[in-house]
Design an enzyme around this catalytic site. Structure first.
Site, PDB file in Angstrom:
ATOM      1  N   SER A  13      -9.617   0.592   3.440  1.00  0.00           N
ATOM      2  CA  SER A  13      -8.335   1.614   2.625  1.00  0.00           C
ATOM      3  C   SER A  13      -7.556   1.157   1.195  1.00  0.00           C
ATOM      4  O   SER A  13      -6.786   1.712   0.162  1.00  0.00           O
ATOM      5  CB  SER A  13      -8.428   3.185   3.670  1.00  0.00           C
ATOM      6  OG  SER A  13      -6.937   2.355   4.246  1.00  0.00           O
ATOM      7  N   SER A  39      -9.764  -2.259   6.857  1.00  0.00           N
ATOM      8  CA  SER A  39      -9.211  -1.591   5.835  1.00  0.00           C
ATOM      9  C   SER A  39      -8.281  -3.373   5.435  1.00  0.00           C
ATOM     10  O   SER A  39      -7.862  -2.754   4.826  1.00  0.00           O
ATOM     11  CB  SER A  39      -7.917  -0.308   5.881  1.00  0.00           C
ATOM     12  OG  SER A  39      -8.671   0.843   6.415  1.00  0.00           O
ATOM     13  N   LYS A  71       0.708  -2.067  -0.010  1.00  0.00           N
ATOM     14  CA  LYS A  71       0.084   0.386  -0.151  1.00  0.00           C
ATOM     15  C   LYS A  71       0.885   1.656   0.266  1.00  0.00           C
ATOM     16  O   LYS A  71       1.921   1.011   0.467  1.00  0.00           O
ATOM     17  CB  LYS A  71      -0.652  -0.070   1.488  1.00  0.00           C
ATOM     18  CG  LYS A  71      -1.669   0.693   1.924  1.00  0.00           C
ATOM     19  CD  LYS A  71      -2.860   0.441   2.619  1.00  0.00           C
ATOM     20  CE  LYS A  71      -3.904   1.668   2.999  1.00  0.00           C
ATOM     21  NZ  LYS A  71      -4.689   0.864   4.107  1.00  0.00           N
TER      22      LYS A  71
END
Length: 614
Positions: free
Chosen positions: A150, A174, A76
């Site tokens: 997320s 997330s 990420k």
């Protein structure tokens, strides 16, 4: 040649062992990325030639020294990589990292090959996956459904089979919500297990790096590599690492009761969850219904309490110096902190502590909690119409988890009747990561859900060879300390894990010490005896003394002979205690004896008073 090669770690390593070269795998990675043609997945895709050069530099194939040798992965884009930009999905925030994040360094040392950095909800604030100034990635299974966030890009890259695993982060869900929406595994370790050094914080007190994979087995392999204590991370905690093991044969699993479970009208999701709970029952779980109201109250604190101010503390200076740079919804969420006072913060802390104390007796009564990972699916149109409401709904079963200091794993189960992926989350107490992984592994193979958006089948289930790690002692239990029985918590609270069920050699007699509470067995060596059912657990050596300190007379710890010719430390009893005790050897084990009592009295089930609602 490699178009249909599954990228799970075991089958990838089997391909390497048969002669496939890492450069061939990397070429296939980029072919798949080109074929998918979704510019929203990666915010920084490393140049193909750069990655090929790194693949060529790998040392010789050696899984002992490099357990992730040649395994492609993504991270990420709120996690640092030396020499690359970290944006957290905000171009104005971008900076060039001057060193690898702690977890990235460990992965690279283990032989893994980084492919790129993935898209996310800006500053990891959101569960929808579309709060980004860059093109939003498409859900790997259905473009009309939100990708989930997320950690959107990280989950999608795994679901599509572009990489073997990926890293996300998880503060409010997330690392779990996008796993459910894309049909894969999302593992959220106990807070502090993985270092957050080199990770852009959302809420430092609640953040953790998370792991996405198609298989529970792969999440366990990656965890074993990156779970290393980092003294430079002020929130790091030390937990002993143990190999993946079998789950105990008897577990108490809590689920939300019918009065408090929420699906927001999604009957397919309700039916999927109920079917999964039935499958857990076939794996030996006793299902206990829980009033989930206090858990929802904890969840409400995450965005309705002082933890929004913690997010604001990260971005206050940046927003002041770069007005207008935040995504509108991100700004709306974070700026709510401007009305929170220091007094409000302490009130929030007190409220959380009160709620945790109130639910502690419930948590103590169960080994695990199982919840739907998401209560229902959310479309892109739904999210656009009500971005905050949609996000809140998705966090129904995730927002409370880090506040409660749970570990959790989202695991794919059988597809719903409408074809969408089924997924549940198993939650455990802090430090019980191995238990949730063990149960999730069994559940994945039992339900045989899909592997993300790929058509691959689950690999053959690898047989585990349970044994204590170097820091553990094997301990045989014969009665109330067995799984699902009243004193089992005395093992699990000290970090013990289940190894296997077996029997003693045929030279023991079993007695019931009726005066003990709860009633306990007495195992005595007797050459005219029989084989007695037992369980073998692995106890951390440093906690062993603490455990035996609480063993009352006439019980003790000695060395038992097992039917497999092994000798293992375990419970024994002084022969003098058998004088007034009942000989129950003919039942073959303590659990069978207790079952005979329950048949007669109808009041005892496995040594535990029947209690199906908490």
């Amino acid at each position: 040649m490699l178009h249909n090669l599954p990228f799970d770690i075991r089958r990838l390593h089997q391909a390497y062992a048969s002669g496939v070269e890492p450069t061939q795998v990397i070429a296939e990675v980029y072919r798949r990325i080109d074929e998918v043609d979704d510019p929203g997945i990666f915010l920084h895709l490393l140049e193909r030639e750069t990655v090929l050069k790194r693949a060529k530099k790998l040392s010789s194939f050696d899984l002992a020294g490099s357990p992730l040798w040649g395994v492609p992965f993504a991270i990420k884009d709120n996690i640092d990589v030396n020499g690359l930009a970290t944006t957290a999905a905000c171009p104005e925030f971008s900076y060039i990292a001057n060193e690898d994040a702690f977890v990235v360094e460990l992965l690279l040392r283990a032989g893994a090959i980084l492919i790129g950095k993935t898209n996310l909800d800006q500053f990891a604030t959101g569960l929808v996956g579309t709060r980004t100034p860059f093109p939003a990635p498409k859900n790997a299974l259905d473009p009309d459904i939100i990708p989930g966030g997320s950690s959107s890009g990280s989950a999608i890259a795994v679901s599509l089979g572009l990489v073997s695993f990926s890293l996300g982060t998880d503060t409010a869900g997330s690392g779990r919500v996008p796993a459910a929406l894309n049909g894969i595994v999302g593992f959220k370790p106990t807070l502090g297990t993985l270092s957050n050094a080199g990770v852009v914080p959302a809420c430092r007190t609640l953040d953790t790096v998370s792991i996405f994979s198609q298989l529970v087995d792969d999440a366990a392999v990656v965890l074993n590599v990156v779970a290393k204590f980092d003294a430079a991370d002020s929130y790091a905690r030390q937990f002993e690492k143990s190999p993946i093991s079998l789950p105990p044969p008897h577990l108490i699993v809590g689920v939300p009761n019918n009065e408090t479970i929420k699906f927001f009208g999604d009957n397919h999701q309700r039916e999927s969850f109920e079917m999964t709970i039935n499958e857990l029952g076939t794996l030996g779980a006793e299902i206990v219904e829980i009033d989930f109201t206090p858990f929802y109250e904890v969840a409400d604190l995450l965005y309705g309490g002082p933890w929004v101010a913690e997010r604001y503390s990260v971005l206050e200076d940046f927003e002041t110096n770069h007005p207008g740079s935040l995504h509108p919804v991100t700004r709306q969420v974070i700026n709510a902190a401007e009305g929170i006072s220091a007094v409000d913060t302490f009130r929030g802390f007190y409220q959380l502590q009160d709620l945790k104390r109130n639910v502690a007796p419930i948590i103590d009564e169960v080994d695990l909690i199982c919840v739907p990972t998401i209560p229902s699916f959310c479309t892109v149109a739904d999210s656009e119409a009500d971005p905050v409401g949609a996000n809140s709904q998705l966090g129904t079963y995730t927002n409370f988890v880090n506040l409660m200091d749970f570990c959790g794993i989202a695991v794919p189960v059988s597809n719903r009747k409408d074809g969408r992926p089924g997924n549940v989350t198993l939650l455990g107490k802090a430090g019980h990561d191995g238990l949730v992984i063990a149960v999730a592994r069994e559940l994945q193979y039992k339900c045989r859900g899909g592997l993300g958006a790929c058509s691959w089948q689950l690999p053959d289930k690898q047989k585990l060879l349970p044994s204590p790690a170097n820091h553990e002692i094997a301990l045989t239990v014969v009665g109330a300390h067995m799984s699902g029985l009243p004193l089992n918590h005395e093992l699990t609270q000290l970090g013990a894990r289940f190894l296997y069920a077996s029997k003693t050699a045929p030279k023991y007699r079993l007695y019931s010490l009726a005066e003990a509470h709860p009633i306990r067995p007495c195992l005595v060596r007797d050459e005219s005896g029989s084989s007695i059912a037992i369980e073998v657990w692995a106890m951390p050596s440093k906690r062993f003394g603490e455990f035996i300190k609480g063993i009352p007379q006439p019980l003790g710890i000695g060395t038992l002979d097992l039917e497999n010719n092994e000798q293992v430390k375990g419970f024994i009893c002084e022969s003098c205690a058998t004088k007034n005790a009942e000989d129950v050897t003919n039942h073959g084990g303590w659990r069978n004896y207790l079952h005979s009592i329950s048949t007669l009295t109808g009041s005892i089930d496995g040594g535990r008073i029947c209690q199906h609602n908490l």
